[in-house]
Design a protein around this motif. Structure first.
Motif, PDB file in Angstrom:
ATOM      1  N   ASP A  93       0.727  -1.111   0.086  1.00 42.67           N
ATOM      2  CA  ASP A  93       0.021  -0.082  -0.174  1.00 42.67           C
ATOM      3  C   ASP A  93       1.038   1.283   0.030  1.00 42.67           C
ATOM      4  O   ASP A  93       0.450   2.226  -0.603  1.00 42.67           O
ATOM      5  CB  ASP A  93      -0.818   0.098   1.224  1.00 42.67           C
ATOM      6  N   TRP A  94       1.956   1.281   0.585  1.00 41.07           N
ATOM      7  CA  TRP A  94       2.858   2.190   0.752  1.00 41.07           C
ATOM      8  C   TRP A  94       3.473   2.734  -0.496  1.00 41.07           C
ATOM      9  O   TRP A  94       3.723   3.751  -1.071  1.00 41.07           O
ATOM     10  CB  TRP A  94       4.006   1.979   1.867  1.00 41.07           C
ATOM     11  N   LEU A  95       3.887   1.430  -1.219  1.00 39.92           N
ATOM     12  CA  LEU A  95       4.568   1.630  -2.521  1.00 39.92           C
ATOM     13  C   LEU A  95       3.362   2.119  -3.675  1.00 39.92           C
ATOM     14  O   LEU A  95       3.675   3.277  -4.428  1.00 39.92           O
ATOM     15  CB  LEU A  95       4.979   0.544  -3.177  1.00 39.92           C
ATOM     16  N   VAL A  96       2.267   1.738  -3.419  1.00 38.36           N
ATOM     17  CA  VAL A  96       1.050   2.096  -4.300  1.00 38.36           C
ATOM     18  C   VAL A  96       0.917   3.546  -4.183  1.00 38.36           C
ATOM     19  O   VAL A  96       0.587   4.470  -5.025  1.00 38.36           O
ATOM     20  CB  VAL A  96      -0.099   1.319  -4.184  1.00 38.36           C
ATOM     21  N   ALA A  97       0.974   4.096  -2.815  1.00 40.73           N
ATOM     22  CA  ALA A  97       0.567   5.413  -2.273  1.00 40.73           C
ATOM     23  C   ALA A  97       1.891   6.336  -3.044  1.00 40.73           C
ATOM     24  O   ALA A  97       1.307   7.519  -3.179  1.00 40.73           O
ATOM     25  CB  ALA A  97       0.586   5.528  -0.934  1.00 40.73           C
ATOM     26  N   LEU A  98       3.181   5.971  -3.152  1.00 36.93           N
ATOM     27  CA  LEU A  98       4.207   6.718  -3.379  1.00 36.93           C
ATOM     28  C   LEU A  98       4.666   6.699  -4.616  1.00 36.93           C
ATOM     29  O   LEU A  98       5.602   7.607  -5.330  1.00 36.93           O
ATOM     30  CB  LEU A  98       5.279   6.450  -2.289  1.00 36.93           C
ATOM     31  N   ASP A 166      10.983  -3.292 -14.956  1.00 37.36           N
ATOM     32  CA  ASP A 166      10.203  -3.253 -16.411  1.00 37.36           C
ATOM     33  C   ASP A 166       9.158  -4.042 -16.223  1.00 37.36           C
ATOM     34  O   ASP A 166       8.487  -4.550 -17.267  1.00 37.36           O
ATOM     35  CB  ASP A 166      11.175  -4.035 -17.222  1.00 37.36           C
ATOM     36  N   ARG A 167       8.547  -4.335 -14.927  1.00 35.71           N
ATOM     37  CA  ARG A 167       7.218  -5.040 -14.972  1.00 35.71           C
ATOM     38  C   ARG A 167       6.112  -4.020 -14.360  1.00 35.71           C
ATOM     39  O   ARG A 167       6.027  -3.998 -12.823  1.00 35.71           O
ATOM     40  CB  ARG A 167       7.443  -6.158 -14.001  1.00 35.71           C
ATOM     41  N   GLY A 168       5.297  -3.493 -15.199  1.00 40.71           N
ATOM     42  CA  GLY A 168       4.478  -2.285 -14.664  1.00 40.71           C
ATOM     43  C   GLY A 168       3.095  -3.193 -14.214  1.00 40.71           C
ATOM     44  O   GLY A 168       2.979  -4.328 -14.372  1.00 40.71           O
ATOM     45  N   ALA A 169       2.204  -2.427 -13.980  1.00 39.97           N
ATOM     46  CA  ALA A 169       0.861  -2.904 -13.576  1.00 39.97           C
ATOM     47  C   ALA A 169       0.131  -3.764 -14.585  1.00 39.97           C
ATOM     48  O   ALA A 169      -0.586  -4.810 -14.472  1.00 39.97           O
ATOM     49  CB  ALA A 169       0.003  -1.645 -13.265  1.00 39.97           C
ATOM     50  N   SER A 170       0.265  -3.167 -15.819  1.00 47.05           N
ATOM     51  CA  SER A 170      -0.384  -4.178 -16.920  1.00 47.05           C
ATOM     52  C   SER A 170       0.362  -5.329 -17.257  1.00 47.05           C
ATOM     53  O   SER A 170      -0.417  -6.248 -18.015  1.00 47.05           O
ATOM     54  CB  SER A 170      -0.228  -3.090 -18.241  1.00 47.05           C
ATOM     55  N   ALA A 171       1.584  -5.792 -16.481  1.00 47.04           N
ATOM     56  CA  ALA A 171       2.197  -7.169 -16.771  1.00 47.04           C
ATOM     57  C   ALA A 171       2.062  -7.650 -15.574  1.00 47.04           C
ATOM     58  O   ALA A 171       2.808  -8.701 -15.199  1.00 47.04           O
ATOM     59  CB  ALA A 171       3.577  -6.841 -17.279  1.00 47.04           C
ATOM     60  N   GLY A 172       1.294  -7.390 -14.511  1.00 51.35           N
ATOM     61  CA  GLY A 172       0.916  -8.025 -13.315  1.00 51.35           C
ATOM     62  C   GLY A 172       2.172  -7.439 -12.326  1.00 51.35           C
ATOM     63  O   GLY A 172       2.066  -8.247 -11.138  1.00 51.35           O
ATOM     64  N   GLY A 173       2.753  -6.547 -12.276  1.00 54.08           N
ATOM     65  CA  GLY A 173       3.575  -6.097 -11.455  1.00 54.08           C
ATOM     66  C   GLY A 173       2.916  -4.959 -10.561  1.00 54.08           C
ATOM     67  O   GLY A 173       1.789  -4.613 -10.793  1.00 54.08           O
ATOM     68  N   LEU A 174       3.800  -4.400  -9.397  1.00 58.35           N
ATOM     69  CA  LEU A 174       2.977  -3.352  -8.747  1.00 58.35           C
ATOM     70  C   LEU A 174       3.339  -2.007  -9.205  1.00 58.35           C
ATOM     71  O   LEU A 174       2.353  -1.014  -9.096  1.00 58.35           O
ATOM     72  CB  LEU A 174       3.823  -3.439  -7.288  1.00 58.35           C
ATOM     73  N   PRO A 175       4.304  -1.442  -9.794  1.00 63.03           N
ATOM     74  CA  PRO A 175       4.538  -0.041  -9.935  1.00 63.03           C
ATOM     75  C   PRO A 175       3.508   0.181 -11.301  1.00 63.03           C
ATOM     76  O   PRO A 175       3.290  -0.620 -12.174  1.00 63.03           O
ATOM     77  CB  PRO A 175       5.907  -0.078 -10.372  1.00 63.03           C
ATOM     78  N   PRO A 176       3.299   1.618 -11.247  1.00 61.89           N
ATOM     79  CA  PRO A 176       2.320   1.862 -12.521  1.00 61.89           C
ATOM     80  C   PRO A 176       3.280   1.774 -13.788  1.00 61.89           C
ATOM     81  O   PRO A 176       4.331   1.900 -13.767  1.00 61.89           O
ATOM     82  CB  PRO A 176       2.173   3.434 -12.384  1.00 61.89           C
ATOM     83  N   ASP A 177       2.711   1.697 -15.030  1.00 61.84           N
ATOM     84  CA  ASP A 177       3.398   1.350 -16.276  1.00 61.84           C
ATOM     85  C   ASP A 177       4.299   2.625 -16.603  1.00 61.84           C
ATOM     86  O   ASP A 177       5.390   2.584 -17.163  1.00 61.84           O
ATOM     87  CB  ASP A 177       2.446   1.344 -17.433  1.00 61.84           C
ATOM     88  N   PHE A 178       3.904   3.909 -16.445  1.00 66.74           N
ATOM     89  CA  PHE A 178       4.630   5.030 -16.610  1.00 66.74           C
ATOM     90  C   PHE A 178       5.911   5.063 -15.668  1.00 66.74           C
ATOM     91  O   PHE A 178       6.880   5.911 -15.956  1.00 66.74           O
ATOM     92  CB  PHE A 178       3.767   6.202 -16.646  1.00 66.74           C
ATOM     93  N   ALA A 179       5.871   4.318 -14.587  1.00 69.78           N
ATOM     94  CA  ALA A 179       7.197   4.146 -13.736  1.00 69.78           C
ATOM     95  C   ALA A 179       8.143   3.111 -14.245  1.00 69.78           C
ATOM     96  O   ALA A 179       9.316   3.330 -13.465  1.00 69.78           O
ATOM     97  CB  ALA A 179       6.729   4.233 -12.343  1.00 69.78           C
ATOM     98  N   VAL A 180       8.133   2.414 -15.050  1.00 67.82           N
ATOM     99  CA  VAL A 180       9.073   1.510 -15.522  1.00 67.82           C
ATOM    100  C   VAL A 180       9.646   1.601 -16.756  1.00 67.82           C
ATOM    101  O   VAL A 180       9.106   2.290 -17.780  1.00 67.82           O
ATOM    102  CB  VAL A 180       8.356   0.114 -15.419  1.00 67.82           C
ATOM    103  N   GLU A 181      10.924   0.889 -17.174  1.00 68.45           N
ATOM    104  CA  GLU A 181      11.640   1.002 -18.447  1.00 68.45           C
ATOM    105  C   GLU A 181      11.221  -0.123 -19.226  1.00 68.45           C
ATOM    106  O   GLU A 181      10.881  -1.106 -18.591  1.00 68.45           O
ATOM    107  CB  GLU A 181      13.109   0.920 -17.962  1.00 68.45           C
ATOM    108  N   THR A 182      11.845  -0.508 -20.419  1.00 62.29           N
ATOM    109  CA  THR A 182      11.803  -1.526 -21.350  1.00 62.29           C
ATOM    110  C   THR A 182      13.083  -2.502 -20.536  1.00 62.29           C
ATOM    111  O   THR A 182      13.873  -1.746 -20.028  1.00 62.29           O
ATOM    112  CB  THR A 182      11.967  -1.412 -22.468  1.00 62.29           C
ATOM    113  N   THR A 183      12.809  -3.709 -20.641  1.00 60.44           N
ATOM    114  CA  THR A 183      13.907  -4.856 -20.162  1.00 60.44           C
ATOM    115  C   THR A 183      15.275  -4.563 -20.902  1.00 60.44           C
ATOM    116  O   THR A 183      16.179  -4.103 -20.150  1.00 60.44           O
ATOM    117  CB  THR A 183      13.693  -6.064 -20.492  1.00 60.44           C
TER     118      THR A 183
END
Length: 463
Positions: A93-98, A166-183
């Motif tokens: 929850d802390w990560l999702v908030a920040l 590199d695993r955003g929310a759309s790939a089943g990860g926790l961070p939002p997609d705009f916070a990740v890089e490509t592999t």
């Protein structure tokens, strides 16, 4: 004709108690340390040897304890700008908030945050700092370079790691997609960081590492390829592991196994690996870490702040797992100090395991030699021995907070935070009488506050 080499200058510290934290836990009630250039020339009881030449300074350590400099093994400097938020959340929850706020950081912010994080640690006895930076918004500038510049200016020995997600929310990860890089982008940037910054030499002031963020924010491909990259380049590997019950459930649901088994399947156990937290580990997990020499960065205050649980550090130590201490990011450990973790580690483990779970000397070893082991630098730092680098701290123990505690190590670990009279890094004074010599603390505080407010405004506007 080449100019003759300059004579080696010496600094002599005398009349202090000394905890060497060597293999035998050698201590002196009243002893001396001779520093020649950037290395320790001698340590022993009584006064320094007679006849020393080129002595440029003598320090009377009466009423003080000398120890190795503290070694921080896990941190996120950028979080200096988001302290005090999500106060009652668990990790997920802390990560999702920040994450939405962290995804707005830029180079100027990271530089200010790194200066704040480093200043707080160094004036409290940290001589080797580590950072795990894994948030790289597009167009944000040279974030890794900003913290490297801050560490160089402050004169601290630094072990930054180039993190990635590199695993955003759309790939089943926790961070939002705009916070990740490509592999591939993450791997390319990591290799470039190593080529640009890593110095493997003895006495190096900067050692790079490879650090995908966590099982719930990176792909299996990124984990495997990062391990291969690190080993090809001869650098160490770092990530978060087994921090929460939710992570255990996540790994079992997604990969069909717990975090330790998953890490082993991707090449992420070994003497060149250390992981942060490792709170939820069973006997088989601890045995796997001991068998492979995988290290642990123990972060007691952060684990408590997020309600993650208590790592089985006493059991790890008995099994032979290398364990050091970590501040962790200051969004989950707002004090930002490592010397307070000595006390917190001892208290947390006695609460969990009784009065014999951890003693004061084990706590000091976690914060010094244990950290050096975890970072792969135990031949250079972590204990006060002839031939090692001159990273040392002189703690004042004759003041109000400590003067009635006869055992100086107990005074340091159990007492109030001890003032630092002198901190040498690579033989150079960086702190004297509790104040930084290499940066202005008031300027750092003012600039960090301004950048924290700017980040909050940007994040609020984006939301």
């Amino acid at each position: 004709m080449a100019a003759p080499p300059s004579p080696v200058t010496r600094v002599v510290v005398e009349n202090c108690a000394i905890a060497t934290v060597d293999a035998n836990d050698t201590e002196y009630a009243r002893g001396h340390i001779v520093v020649a250039g950037n290395t320790i020339e001698s340590v022993g009881p009584g006064a320094a040897p007679a006849g020393l030449t080129d002595v440029v300074r003598r320090v009377d350590g009466t009423g003080h304890l000398a120890t190795p400099g503290l070694v921080n093994t896990h941190h996120h400097f950028y979080q200096w700008l988001t302290r005090g938020l999500a106060q009652n959340s668990n990790l997920f929850d802390w990560l999702v908030a920040l994450y939405p706020t962290w995804a707005r950081i830029d180079e100027t912010m990271v530089y200010a945050a790194a200066r704040g994080s480093l200043a707080m640690m160094v004036r409290g006895g940290v001589t080797t700092a580590m950072d795990h930076h894994y948030v790289f918004p597009r167009g944000a500038g040279d974030l890794l370079g900003a913290e490297i510049r801050a560490a160089r200016e402050m004169g601290v020995r630094f072990s930054p790691t180039r993190g990635s997600m590199d695993r955003g929310a759309s790939a089943g990860g926790l961070p939002p997609d705009f916070a990740v890089e490509t592999t591939q982008a993450a791997l390319s940037a990591t290799e470039e960081a190593i080529d640009t910054h890593h110095d493997p030499s003895f006495g190096s002031m900067l050692r790079m590492g490879v650090a995908p963020c966590s099982p719930f924010s990176v792909s299996t491909e990124l984990l495997r390829e990062s391990a291969a990259l690190a080993r090809r380049k001869g650098v160490r590997l770092h990530t978060h592991g087994s921090e929460t019950v939710e992570e255990e459930h996540f790994c079992k649901e997604l990969f069909g196994m717990g975090p330790t088994d998953y890490f082993e399947s991707t090449g992420w156990l070994g003497e060149d690996v250390w992981m942060a937290h490792c709170v939820h580990m069973n006997d088989a997990d601890i045995e796997a870490f001991a068998r492979t020499g995988t290290g642990v960065a123990h972060c007691p205050s952060s684990n408590a702040r997020l309600g993650a649980g208590t790592a089985r550090v006493p059991g790890m130590l008995r099994a032979g797992v290398p364990v050091g201490l970590g501040v962790d990011g200051t969004a989950s450990n707002e004090s930002g100090e490592l010397h307070t973790e000595l006390r917190n580690a001892l208290l947390v483990h006695r609460l969990a395991g009784g009065e014999a779970a951890l003693d004061v000397r084990q706590a000091l070893r976690l914060g010094t030699y244990g950290g050096a082991q975890v970072l792969g630098r135990a031949q250079e730092i972590g204990s006060l021995e002839a031939g090692k680098l001159a990273d040392l701290v002189l703690w004042r123990l004759d003041g109000l907070g400590h003067s009635t505690i006869a055992d100086p190590v107990a005074a340091l670990v159990l007492g109030a935070p001890a003032p630092v009279t002198l901190c040498l890094i690579n033989g150079e004074p960086v702190v004297e009488d509790g104040r930084l010599l290499t940066a202005d603390e008031d300027t750092i505080a003012r600039e960090a506050r301004a950048e924290a407010r700017r980040l909050a405004r940007i994040a609020a506007g984006a939301g």
